[in-house]
Write a protein that holds these residues in place. Structure first.
Motif, PDB file in Angstrom:
ATOM      1  N   THR A  81      53.366   8.579  54.112  1.00  0.00           N
ATOM      2  CA  THR A  81      53.973   9.310  55.223  1.00  0.00           C
ATOM      3  C   THR A  81      55.322   8.725  55.598  1.00  0.00           C
ATOM      4  OG1 THR A  81      52.914   7.901  56.883  1.00  0.00           O
ATOM      5  CG2 THR A  81      51.718   9.867  56.201  1.00  0.00           C
ATOM      6  N   VAL A  82      56.175   9.601  56.135  1.00  0.00           N
ATOM      7  CA  VAL A  82      57.473   9.212  56.685  1.00  0.00           C
ATOM      8  C   VAL A  82      57.650  10.006  57.974  1.00  0.00           C
ATOM      9  CG1 VAL A  82      59.971   9.320  56.369  1.00  0.00           C
ATOM     10  CG2 VAL A  82      58.526   8.698  54.465  1.00  0.00           C
ATOM     11  N   THR A  83      58.054   9.338  59.048  1.00  0.00           N
ATOM     12  CA  THR A  83      58.282  10.006  60.326  1.00  0.00           C
ATOM     13  C   THR A  83      59.779  10.103  60.588  1.00  0.00           C
ATOM     14  OG1 THR A  83      56.198   9.135  61.169  1.00  0.00           O
ATOM     15  CG2 THR A  83      57.779   9.926  62.789  1.00  0.00           C
ATOM     16  N   GLN A 142      59.973  20.318  50.963  1.00  0.00           N
ATOM     17  CA  GLN A 142      58.786  20.712  50.214  1.00  0.00           C
ATOM     18  C   GLN A 142      57.489  20.105  50.758  1.00  0.00           C
ATOM     19  OE1 GLN A 142      58.893  22.426  47.028  1.00  0.00           O
ATOM     20  NE2 GLN A 142      61.025  22.917  47.437  1.00  0.00           N
ATOM     21  N   ALA A 143      57.549  18.936  51.356  1.00  0.00           N
ATOM     22  CA  ALA A 143      56.344  18.194  51.744  1.00  0.00           C
ATOM     23  C   ALA A 143      55.632  18.841  52.934  1.00  0.00           C
ATOM     24  CB  ALA A 143      56.712  16.750  52.100  1.00  0.00           C
ATOM     25  N   GLN A 144      54.341  18.617  53.010  1.00  0.00           N
ATOM     26  CA  GLN A 144      53.556  19.025  54.181  1.00  0.00           C
ATOM     27  C   GLN A 144      54.019  18.189  55.362  1.00  0.00           C
ATOM     28  OE1 GLN A 144      50.760  21.132  54.407  1.00  0.00           O
ATOM     29  NE2 GLN A 144      50.912  21.822  52.281  1.00  0.00           N
ATOM     30  N   PHE A 193      54.130  14.275  54.759  1.00  0.00           N
ATOM     31  CA  PHE A 193      53.075  13.708  53.916  1.00  0.00           C
ATOM     32  C   PHE A 193      53.340  14.054  52.455  1.00  0.00           C
ATOM     33  CE2 PHE A 193      51.262  15.046  57.952  1.00  0.00           C
ATOM     34  CZ  PHE A 193      50.678  13.888  58.401  1.00  0.00           C
ATOM     35  N   GLN A 194      53.174  13.070  51.575  1.00  0.00           N
ATOM     36  CA  GLN A 194      53.307  13.307  50.134  1.00  0.00           C
ATOM     37  C   GLN A 194      52.331  12.390  49.404  1.00  0.00           C
ATOM     38  OE1 GLN A 194      55.443  15.627  48.826  1.00  0.00           O
ATOM     39  NE2 GLN A 194      54.588  15.258  46.827  1.00  0.00           N
TER      40      GLN A 194
END
Length: 109
Positions: A55-57, A23-25, A44-45
């Motif tokens: 952010t999470v990568t 769902q996240a961008q 990005f959330q």
């Protein structure tokens, strides 16, 4: 294929933020090194409490689910066409500029 969900603490307020990769961008980073493509995505959330963007990568394609990212070949093809277009437009511009100069010099002399 199910996308991964991660819960992290907000960088600003400390509340738990769930980032659903389905769902996240996201933004993609694509690098081609020695003919091998390496891709990573940053998801990005915003925090529901304070609005801070978290952010999470991820580099693991299995975590991303079925979402499609940008097509590298399409970007490369569009880059080649844009370079070709710029060259063609420059040649046309130079041609008509010199034609115009020729007309001006014929008119003056």
């Amino acid at each position: 294929m199910e996308a991964k969900k991660i819960e992290i603490a907000c960088q600003s307020c400390g509340h738990q933020v769930e980032i659903d990769f389905n769902q996240a961008q996201f933004s993609s980073q694509i690098a081609i090194i020695n003919g091998k493509k390496k891709e990573s995505r940053t998801f990005f959330q915003p925090c529901p409490h304070c609005g801070q963007l978290n952010t999470v990568t991820s580099e693991n394609k299995e975590e991303w689910g079925k979402r499609k990212g940008p097509n590298v070949k399409a970007f490369m093809f569009s880059g080649v066409l844009s370079c070709f277009g710029i060259i063609v437009l420059s040649i046309l511009l130079a041609y008509f500029a010199f034609k115009g100069l020729g007309i001006v010099f014929d008119w003056i002399f």
